[in-house]
Design an enzyme around this catalytic site. Structure first.
Site, PDB file in Angstrom:
ATOM      1  N   GLU A 128       0.820  -1.219   0.000  1.00 26.17           N
ATOM      2  CA  GLU A 128       0.000   0.000   0.000  1.00 26.17           C
ATOM      3  C   GLU A 128       0.854   1.269   0.000  1.00 26.17           C
ATOM      4  OE1 GLU A 128      -3.754   0.395   0.148  1.00 26.17           O
ATOM      5  OE2 GLU A 128      -2.728   2.147  -0.628  1.00 26.17           O
ATOM      6  N   LYS A 204       4.800   4.921  -9.916  1.00 28.39           N
ATOM      7  CA  LYS A 204       3.521   4.770  -9.211  1.00 28.39           C
ATOM      8  C   LYS A 204       2.382   4.418 -10.176  1.00 28.39           C
ATOM      9  CE  LYS A 204       5.140   7.881  -5.599  1.00 28.39           C
ATOM     10  NZ  LYS A 204       5.287   9.303  -5.216  1.00 28.39           N
TER      11      LYS A 204
HETATM   12  N1  HSE Z   1       9.430  12.372  -3.731  1.00 30.24           N
HETATM   13  C1  HSE Z   1       8.149  11.789  -3.620  1.00 30.24           C
HETATM   14  C2  HSE Z   1       7.110  12.889  -3.831  1.00 30.24           C
HETATM   15  C3  HSE Z   1       7.999  11.135  -2.267  1.00 30.24           C
HETATM   16  O1  HSE Z   1       7.496  14.058  -3.977  1.00 30.24           O
HETATM   17  O2  HSE Z   1       5.923  12.598  -3.906  1.00 30.24           O
HETATM   18  C4  HSE Z   1       6.873  10.143  -2.184  1.00 30.24           C
HETATM   19  O3  HSE Z   1       7.006   9.084  -3.054  1.00 30.24           O
END
Ligand code: HSE
Ligand code: NDP
Length: 424
Positions: A128, A204
């Site tokens: 998650e 992601k």
């Molecule tokens: N560097 C990432 C961001 C951290 O700015 O969302 C979380 O994955």
């Protein structure tokens, strides 16, 4: 009372957040679930490092001491990296240990491999925290909305770039000033290239596309463009047309193909994603039976730690589940991946031209030839012989735009095509 021993691989931002939440909630979890969750080992690189609030007796630099400890049932991988993390994750799974991971870099490359290993060993693999920190998007797609068929999953998945674009749009900061602020606030990765070039968002959306469409989409399958070329002028022109520029990550299944992409997008000010600002993340799920939107913090010790803890509790409850019921998703579908040129979208184009009779006629003739309908057009005279044309098209294929631009660029009245952006 059932006691479950767990080991953390890593005790940095996410590991320490996870440790602290588990410590604070230990009594409550005993009361609610009848489970005593205890962290009994923590793998670190530098054992001498000062770690406030962490029991030093739990620290080890020896992964095998965790692997060979039969009392440890859940291993939590919050150390990062790819090769070593893959090795430890697979070793833990093959040793019949359940694994909870926040490692988007690894999962975006090896999701199907890890899931298959978890299935073969009848253990849980939960992840998650790998996407959008505190937003429980994995659970929503895999569990709560399992009855939906998704057409499109889109969102703002990187806090750093959203912070930069917000500051440039709202407060007039330069790109450099906004990036510096985001780094100082701890949003950016150690190497912020991963944020601003769109790579973090790509990892992601690869994970979200894999679970939404049940077909593995890896980081290498995602078409990526970052925000490094966005200028204050782009933002101003977008505003003029009623749009806000956001770095969107989009996964969609269209005409039998799955396409995943990350790029700056003009989002209509009437769309809820246009109002997701600062370092916030948000995901918009488009399904045949209706849309759903989630919003929250995408990074940080406690937001991400809380997602890890949710998975740990879930894993504890699934330990006794029957075989094949321990994991929520599989990549079982055989669907082709599409190309960016297959996308149909409204487009925003900025073209620098000379100030000459017939310029517009020449340019628009190429739109007509490629069957592209123009929704609106503005012309700004920058100097005596320097014009910026901003053209917003109706929905058309990316391929037709590429073809039109190829011809347009050849006109001697055209100085350059400054930028093209897709529109939501
Ligand atoms: N560097 C990432 C961001 C951290 O700015 O969302 C979380 O994955
Ligand atoms: P940190 O750099 O803060 O922490 C990493 C931890 O892992 C440290 O404790 C480090 O040990 C340990 N570690 C690193 N390499 C090794 C190794 N070779 N052997 C043993 N221990 C090692 O990282 P984060 O907590 O920020 O990130 C962890 C994971 O979570 C990453 O995969 C990241 O992408 C993911 N993530 C992070 C988010 C965030 O907000 N930070 C959000 C969502 C996901 P030592 O302390 O001794 O240096």
């Amino acid at each position: 009372m059932r006691k479950i021993n767990i080991a953390l691989l890593g005790c940095g931002v996410v590991g320490s957040g996870t440790y602290n939440i588990l410590k604070d909630k230990r009594k409550e979890f005993k009361t609610i679930y009848g489970i005593d969750i205890a962290v009994t080992k923590i793998l670190v690189k530098n054992i001498a490092k000062d770690r406030k609030g962490i029991d030093k007796n739990l620290l080890t630099t020896d992964f095998n001491s965790i692997l060979n400890d039969q009392s440890i049932q859940i291993v939590v991988e919050v150390m990062g990296s790819i090769d070593l993390a893959r090795e430890y994750t697979l070793k833990a799974i093959n040793a019949k240990k359940n694994v909870v991971s926040a490692n988007k870099d690894l999962i975006a490359l090896s999701f199907a491999e890890i899931l298959a290993a978890a299935k073969n060993n009848n253990v849980v693999f939960a992840y998650e925290a790998s996407v959008a920190g505190a937003i429980p998007i994995i659970g929503v797609i895999n569990r709560s909305l399992v009855g939906k068929t998704f057409n499109k999953v889109l969102g703002i998945l990187n806090g750093t770039t959203n912070y930069i674009l917000t500051k440039m749009t709202r407060d007039g900061l330069t790109y450099k000033e906004a990036l510096q602020e985001a780094t100082e606030l701890g949003y950016a990765e150690i190497d912020p290239t991963s944020d601003v070039m769109g790579l973090d968002s790509a990892r992601k959306i690869a994970i979200l596309s894999s679970i939404a469409f049940k077909r593995e989409v890896t980081f290498n399958d995602v078409h990526v463009e970052g925000i490094t070329k966005i200028t204050a002028e782009d933002i101003d022109f977008a505003k003029l047309f009623g749009y806000t520029i956001k770095l969107l990550a989009i996964g969609e299944e269209t005409e039998g193909k799955i396409i995943a992409r990350v790029h700056p997008t003009l989002v209509s000010n009437t769309h809820p994603l246009a109002n997701v600002n600062d370092s916030y993340n948000s995901i918009y799920l488009n399904a045949e039976s209706g849309d759903t939107m989630l919003y929250g913090k995408g990074a940080g010790d406690l937001p991400t730690g809380s997602a890890v803890v949710g998975d740990i509790v879930d894993a504890c409850r699934l330990l006794e589940a029957p075989i094949d019921s321990k994991n929520y998703s599989t990549c079982y579908r055989d669907v082709e991946l599409g190309e960016l040129n297959d996308i149909n979208s409204k487009m925003f184009l900025k073209i620098n031209t000379k100030h000459e009779v017939g310029t517009l006629a020449k340019i628009t003739s190429k739109f007509e030839k490629n069957n592209i309908n123009i929704e609106s057009i503005t012309q700004t005279l920058l100097s005596e012989d320097d014009v910026v044309l901003c053209i917003l098209t109706e929905k058309c294929s990316k391929l037709s735009i590429e073809k039109a631009l190829e011809s347009i660029e050849k006109f001697d009245v055209v100085k350059s095509v400054i930028s093209t952006m897709m529109v939501l």
